[in-house]
Design an enzyme around this catalytic site. Structure first.
Site, PDB file in Angstrom:
ATOM      1  NE  ARG A 163       0.989   0.066  23.994  1.00 27.83           N
ATOM      2  CZ  ARG A 163       1.655  -0.290  25.083  1.00 27.83           C
ATOM      3  NH1 ARG A 163       2.635   0.478  25.530  1.00 27.83           N
ATOM      4  NH2 ARG A 163       1.353  -1.411  25.723  1.00 27.83           N
ATOM      5  CG  HIS A 216      -2.365   0.626  27.542  1.00 27.49           C
ATOM      6  ND1 HIS A 216      -2.814   0.169  26.315  1.00 27.49           N
ATOM      7  CD2 HIS A 216      -3.465   0.808  28.295  1.00 27.49           C
ATOM      8  CE1 HIS A 216      -4.119   0.089  26.328  1.00 27.49           C
ATOM      9  NE2 HIS A 216      -4.553   0.478  27.517  1.00 27.49           N
ATOM     10  CE1 TYR A 228       3.962  -3.454  27.681  1.00 25.45           C
ATOM     11  CE2 TYR A 228       3.277  -3.006  29.937  1.00 25.45           C
ATOM     12  CZ  TYR A 228       3.313  -2.650  28.609  1.00 25.45           C
ATOM     13  OH  TYR A 228       2.701  -1.487  28.198  1.00 25.45           O
TER      14      TYR A 228
END
Length: 352
Positions: free
Chosen positions: A245, A249, A258
């Site tokens: 992706r 998110h 992250y």
């Protein structure tokens, strides 16, 4: 096909038929439409017209290929990130986004579209998918059910129960895992010590296969073969689609905490839409006029979505508590009273 769109030399190595030109052109059109829908939905969040939107940017080939590999009579059980799959399925984009506007209704008719409601809790739709498949087989139907899952869902108990039941009773299910490397911020290495998610199939006694999820031709071939196997009595298959992706998110996530910019850039070079476009151009199947026509239709679809998407619902506070239990518990009644008091205080403050 490879990341540059050239036909990979091992294209037939897995024994799957390569999709024909008409199928690839249809997939390209769906990818263009899906990408534009995804970008438009992301913009609508920024405008405050959607409560949340989990983008599928970068994963469109996995979703489009999986849907186009099925028949209209088959069933889909999607996750919250599979809006592009639902649009590809033929569901009205406004209805697809109903749930993401904050409405507690699904938005579309699951029976009419043979598509379950988008599921936010991880893997809870997997047992539902197996149940529908088992029931269809008991009725003598040749229905196949495809359950969309993320890599994080494979760590859930519902995934295990669904896989085990489907394997034991040979339910006609394709478990389609989009491995985009992160369950929110949790990397794959924290999800499993297995060599791949496809290896998990071994423990259930079913086939597991990995596929390049950014190669729509490969997804079409692999999911099509798994669906045919299920349809003819061969039982379930676990397909792991390797993808990524590109966006966070959701709009509430900061992906920079992250993952690195270098990692994202490396996957940008494997863009699924660029890959199929390059392939079709090289094969002489896609020219500038056709590309312009497809792009114009996608823009028209986006404009139609902007025009028809209604304003977000304004639910009353009592709706938060209305359907939690048949009879409200003392704790819920107390929470409802406290919320009403806070709302009354806010209204009084506004009046001043």
């Amino acid at each position: 096909m490879d990341p540059q769109g050239a036909r990979a030399p091992e294209a037939r190595a897995a024994g799957h038929a390569v999709p024909d030109a008409a199928t690839l052109l249809a997939a390209h059109r769906a990818l263009v439409r899906g990408r534009r829908f995804d970008r438009q939905a992301t913009a609508l969040v920024k405008q405050g017209r959607l409560a949340v939107y989990p983008s599928a940017h970068g994963q469109e080939a996995a979703e489009v290929g999986a849907v186009l590999a099925l028949r209209a009579t088959d069933w889909l059980f999607p996750t919250y990130r599979d809006s592009v799959a639902l649009v590809t399925r033929g569901i009205d984009p406004v209805e697809v986004l109903t749930l993401l506007r904050g409405d507690w209704h699904c938005g579309y008719d699951p029976i009419a579209h043979r598509t379950g409601p988008q599921c936010t809790p991880l893997a809870t739709q997997a047992p539902h998918a197996v149940g529908v498949a088992y029931a269809a087989r008991a009725r003598g139907e040749d229905t196949v059910v495809l359950a969309f899952l993320g890599d994080g869902a494979t760590s859930e108990g519902d995934f295990h129960e669904a896989m085990n039941f489907a394997a034991v009773f040979q339910a006609p299910v394709v478990f389609f895992v989009q491995n985009n490397r992160y369950a929110i911020s949790v990397p794959l290495a924290r999800q499993t010590a297995a060599p791949s998610l496809a290896h998990k199939a071994v423990g259930y006694g079913v086939p597991g296969i990995g596929v390049d999820g950014n190669d729509v031709a490969a997804v079409l071939a692999v999911v099509g073969a798994a669906a045919e196997r299920a349809r003819t009595g061969g039982g379930p298959t676990l397909v792991e689609a390797h993808t990524y992706r590109m966006d966070a998110h959701t709009n509430a996530d900061d992906a920079s905490r992250y993952r690195s910019d270098e990692e994202v850039a490396a996957w940008r070079d494997r863009d699924p839409l660029d890959r199929i476009t390059a392939h079709l151009r090289g094969a002489g199947l896609l020219d500038a006029a056709l590309e312009a026509e497809i792009a114009a239709q996608a823009e028209a679809d986006a404009a139609d979505l902007r025009e028809r998407l209604p304003a977000g619902p304004v639910p009353g506070g009592d709706e938060l508590f209305a359907h939690v239990y048949a009879s409200p518990t003392p704790q819920l009644r107390d929470q409802a009273e406290r919320l009403r008091a806070e709302q009354a205080a806010d209204e009084l403050e506004d009046a001043r």
